[in-house]
Design a protein around this motif. Structure first.
Motif, PDB file in Angstrom:
ATOM      1  N   LEU A 133      56.565  37.483  45.252  1.00 40.16           N
ATOM      2  CA  LEU A 133      55.459  37.070  44.383  1.00 40.16           C
ATOM      3  C   LEU A 133      55.142  38.210  43.430  1.00 40.16           C
ATOM      4  O   LEU A 133      55.020  39.366  43.839  1.00 40.16           O
ATOM      5  CB  LEU A 133      54.232  36.730  45.219  1.00 40.16           C
ATOM      6  CG  LEU A 133      53.052  36.128  44.440  1.00 40.16           C
ATOM      7  CD1 LEU A 133      53.344  34.679  44.062  1.00 40.16           C
ATOM      8  CD2 LEU A 133      51.762  36.227  45.248  1.00 40.16           C
ATOM      9  N   THR A 134      54.989  37.886  42.142  1.00 41.73           N
ATOM     10  CA  THR A 134      54.663  38.897  41.146  1.00 41.73           C
ATOM     11  C   THR A 134      53.184  38.803  40.750  1.00 41.73           C
ATOM     12  O   THR A 134      52.614  37.719  40.687  1.00 41.73           O
ATOM     13  CB  THR A 134      55.530  38.733  39.891  1.00 41.73           C
ATOM     14  OG1 THR A 134      55.171  37.522  39.202  1.00 41.73           O
ATOM     15  CG2 THR A 134      57.017  38.683  40.233  1.00 41.73           C
ATOM     16  N   ASP A 135      52.593  39.947  40.480  1.00 41.12           N
ATOM     17  CA  ASP A 135      51.254  40.082  39.886  1.00 41.12           C
ATOM     18  C   ASP A 135      50.263  39.011  40.346  1.00 41.12           C
ATOM     19  O   ASP A 135      49.839  38.141  39.563  1.00 41.12           O
ATOM     20  CB  ASP A 135      51.380  40.072  38.360  1.00 41.12           C
ATOM     21  CG  ASP A 135      51.840  41.424  37.822  1.00 41.12           C
ATOM     22  OD1 ASP A 135      52.254  42.279  38.626  1.00 41.12           O
ATOM     23  OD2 ASP A 135      51.792  41.623  36.595  1.00 41.12           O
ATOM     24  N   PRO A 136      49.834  39.054  41.605  1.00 42.46           N
ATOM     25  CA  PRO A 136      48.981  37.984  42.140  1.00 42.46           C
ATOM     26  C   PRO A 136      47.628  37.877  41.429  1.00 42.46           C
ATOM     27  O   PRO A 136      46.924  38.863  41.245  1.00 42.46           O
ATOM     28  CB  PRO A 136      48.803  38.392  43.613  1.00 42.46           C
ATOM     29  CG  PRO A 136      49.076  39.869  43.650  1.00 42.46           C
ATOM     30  CD  PRO A 136      50.093  40.115  42.593  1.00 42.46           C
ATOM     31  N   TRP A 137      47.300  36.641  41.043  1.00 41.08           N
ATOM     32  CA  TRP A 137      45.984  36.339  40.454  1.00 41.08           C
ATOM     33  C   TRP A 137      45.574  34.944  40.900  1.00 41.08           C
ATOM     34  O   TRP A 137      46.208  33.957  40.525  1.00 41.08           O
ATOM     35  CB  TRP A 137      46.036  36.413  38.924  1.00 41.08           C
ATOM     36  CG  TRP A 137      44.690  36.227  38.257  1.00 41.08           C
ATOM     37  CD1 TRP A 137      43.466  36.440  38.807  1.00 41.08           C
ATOM     38  CD2 TRP A 137      44.439  35.801  36.920  1.00 41.08           C
ATOM     39  NE1 TRP A 137      42.468  36.179  37.907  1.00 41.08           N
ATOM     40  CE2 TRP A 137      43.037  35.790  36.730  1.00 41.08           C
ATOM     41  CE3 TRP A 137      45.259  35.439  35.851  1.00 41.08           C
ATOM     42  CZ2 TRP A 137      42.450  35.408  35.532  1.00 41.08           C
ATOM     43  CZ3 TRP A 137      44.676  35.064  34.659  1.00 41.08           C
ATOM     44  CH2 TRP A 137      43.285  35.060  34.493  1.00 41.08           C
ATOM     45  N   PHE A 138      44.504  34.844  41.704  1.00 43.24           N
ATOM     46  CA  PHE A 138      44.146  33.572  42.323  1.00 43.24           C
ATOM     47  C   PHE A 138      42.671  33.215  42.184  1.00 43.24           C
ATOM     48  O   PHE A 138      42.193  32.292  42.842  1.00 43.24           O
ATOM     49  CB  PHE A 138      44.519  33.600  43.810  1.00 43.24           C
ATOM     50  CG  PHE A 138      46.000  33.591  44.047  1.00 43.24           C
ATOM     51  CD1 PHE A 138      46.722  32.409  44.012  1.00 43.24           C
ATOM     52  CD2 PHE A 138      46.678  34.766  44.288  1.00 43.24           C
ATOM     53  CE1 PHE A 138      48.084  32.395  44.219  1.00 43.24           C
ATOM     54  CE2 PHE A 138      48.055  34.769  44.509  1.00 43.24           C
ATOM     55  CZ  PHE A 138      48.755  33.579  44.463  1.00 43.24           C
ATOM     56  N   SER A 139      41.926  33.915  41.352  1.00 36.15           N
ATOM     57  CA  SER A 139      40.506  33.598  41.209  1.00 36.15           C
ATOM     58  C   SER A 139      40.105  33.729  39.751  1.00 36.15           C
ATOM     59  O   SER A 139      40.912  34.124  38.903  1.00 36.15           O
ATOM     60  CB  SER A 139      39.656  34.531  42.088  1.00 36.15           C
ATOM     61  OG  SER A 139      39.817  35.883  41.691  1.00 36.15           O
ATOM     62  N   GLU A 140      38.863  33.373  39.456  1.00 35.86           N
ATOM     63  CA  GLU A 140      38.319  33.510  38.103  1.00 35.86           C
ATOM     64  C   GLU A 140      37.011  34.288  38.168  1.00 35.86           C
ATOM     65  O   GLU A 140      36.321  34.282  39.193  1.00 35.86           O
ATOM     66  CB  GLU A 140      38.039  32.138  37.479  1.00 35.86           C
ATOM     67  CG  GLU A 140      39.263  31.312  37.187  1.00 35.86           C
ATOM     68  CD  GLU A 140      38.897  30.004  36.490  1.00 35.86           C
ATOM     69  OE1 GLU A 140      37.686  29.711  36.355  1.00 35.86           O
ATOM     70  OE2 GLU A 140      39.817  29.283  36.079  1.00 35.86           O
ATOM     71  N   ARG A 141      36.681  34.922  37.054  1.00 43.52           N
ATOM     72  CA  ARG A 141      35.360  35.518  36.895  1.00 43.52           C
ATOM     73  C   ARG A 141      35.071  35.578  35.400  1.00 43.52           C
ATOM     74  O   ARG A 141      35.989  35.354  34.581  1.00 43.52           O
ATOM     75  CB  ARG A 141      35.302  36.898  37.539  1.00 43.52           C
ATOM     76  CG  ARG A 141      36.133  37.982  36.892  1.00 43.52           C
ATOM     77  CD  ARG A 141      36.103  39.230  37.757  1.00 43.52           C
ATOM     78  NE  ARG A 141      36.709  40.374  37.091  1.00 43.52           N
ATOM     79  CZ  ARG A 141      37.097  41.479  37.712  1.00 43.52           C
ATOM     80  NH1 ARG A 141      36.958  41.572  39.035  1.00 43.52           N
ATOM     81  NH2 ARG A 141      37.624  42.488  37.046  1.00 43.52           N
ATOM     82  N   PRO A 142      33.853  35.812  34.983  1.00 40.31           N
ATOM     83  CA  PRO A 142      33.545  35.792  33.548  1.00 40.31           C
ATOM     84  C   PRO A 142      34.487  36.698  32.756  1.00 40.31           C
ATOM     85  O   PRO A 142      34.682  37.859  33.084  1.00 40.31           O
ATOM     86  CB  PRO A 142      32.099  36.297  33.496  1.00 40.31           C
ATOM     87  CG  PRO A 142      31.516  35.865  34.801  1.00 40.31           C
ATOM     88  CD  PRO A 142      32.631  36.026  35.795  1.00 40.31           C
ATOM     89  N   GLY A 143      35.084  36.115  31.718  1.00 41.03           N
ATOM     90  CA  GLY A 143      36.008  36.849  30.872  1.00 41.03           C
ATOM     91  C   GLY A 143      37.454  36.792  31.308  1.00 41.03           C
ATOM     92  O   GLY A 143      38.333  37.312  30.604  1.00 41.03           O
ATOM     93  N   TYR A 144      37.734  36.158  32.438  1.00 43.01           N
ATOM     94  CA  TYR A 144      39.101  36.076  32.961  1.00 43.01           C
ATOM     95  C   TYR A 144      39.369  34.658  33.478  1.00 43.01           C
ATOM     96  O   TYR A 144      38.935  34.309  34.582  1.00 43.01           O
ATOM     97  CB  TYR A 144      39.311  37.076  34.095  1.00 43.01           C
ATOM     98  CG  TYR A 144      39.344  38.515  33.647  1.00 43.01           C
ATOM     99  CD1 TYR A 144      40.546  39.139  33.316  1.00 43.01           C
ATOM    100  CD2 TYR A 144      38.173  39.260  33.558  1.00 43.01           C
ATOM    101  CE1 TYR A 144      40.578  40.462  32.915  1.00 43.01           C
ATOM    102  CE2 TYR A 144      38.197  40.585  33.160  1.00 43.01           C
ATOM    103  CZ  TYR A 144      39.402  41.186  32.837  1.00 43.01           C
ATOM    104  OH  TYR A 144      39.439  42.493  32.428  1.00 43.01           O
TER     105      TYR A 144
END
Length: 250
Positions: A23-34
């Motif tokens: 798995l590359t560069d894990p990103w699984f959530s959101e927050r303001p601005g992203y």
């Protein structure tokens, strides 16, 4: 053996080398601005068993270790840019290796080489080898001449995953921090991959931030058009999240 890749979202990609999964560069959530700007193909809980995770740099949208800590195997090997490993360990991961450019890590039949990059913060890209196949993962680097050395050291690249949105920061006089579509195609012409897949293009910071703070200069369609001009022998695939693509050995 073949390689199957699935875009999870943004620069997060699942690479499956016949059961050896990275798995590359894990990103699984959101927050303001992203905001990923596209649906997630997996959550940490629904991912298959991983052999390794690589992280190019410490920005939240590439190294979301807090959300990724929901992945059930905290002993999964994580190979990350030097200087950011402590964040993964604080999130509960126990097998964390930090690397800089040209350092290598071997895990079973998997070999991971950190390669050069340039971004707003220290970053590496990666060459990932397994099952007789070679993948270049570009994170969200700028187009720099040091990346030409990747093509010299790895003359046979089967798949290149290349960022294309050309992100620029407006308050810093439109300072570019990610390569754009045409620059990604220029790099592909040097690397000569058999297959290229654009990544890092649906991200949004939200309406206000996009209008005032950021500028995007690249799309996957522009990348495909540029590739037809400068690297016509490379097959380009624009993939929706969750849609698998198989890359077979020649």
């Amino acid at each position: 053996m073949s390689l199957t890749l699935i875009r999870v979202a943004h620069s997060c990609v699942l690479l499956d080398f016949a059961g050896t999964r990275v798995l590359t560069d894990p990103w699984f959530s959101e927050r303001p601005g992203y905001f990923p700007g596209e649906s997630l193909a997996f959550t940490p809980a629904t991912l298959p068993r991983l052999s390794a995770v690589v992280a190019s740099h410490g920005h939240y949208d590439h190294y979301d270790v807090d959300a990724f800590s929901a992945y059930p195997d905290r002993a999964v090997p994580m190979i990350v840019k030097r200087g950011i490993g402590d964040r993964a360990m604080r999130a509960g991961f126990t097998d964390v290796t930090e690397v800089d450019a040209w350092e290598q890590v071997s895990i079973g039949g998997l070999r991971i080489t950190a390669t050069p990059a340039k971004h707003a913060v220290p970053e590496v890209t990666f060459v990932i080898e397994a099952a007789g196949l070679t993948v270049f993962f570009g994170g969200d680097t700028l187009r720099i001449q040091e990346l030409d050395e990747v093509g010299r050291r790895f003359p046979r690249i089967d798949l290149a995953l290349l960022p294309v949105n050309g992100l620029m920061v407006r308050p810093a006089f439109n300072r570019r921090v990610v390569m754009n579509a045409e620059q990604a195609a220029e790099l592909a012409a040097v690397l000569r991959p058999r297959v290229a897949v654009p990544i890092h293009y649906a991200y949004t910071a939200g309406h206000v931030r996009d209008r005032l703070l950021l500028k995007y200069d690249g799309t996957p369609q522009r990348f495909a058009a540029a590739m037809a001009a400068v690297a016509p022998d490379t097959d380009v695939h624009i993939l929706a999240t969750g849609r698998p693509l198989e890359v077979r050995p020649t």
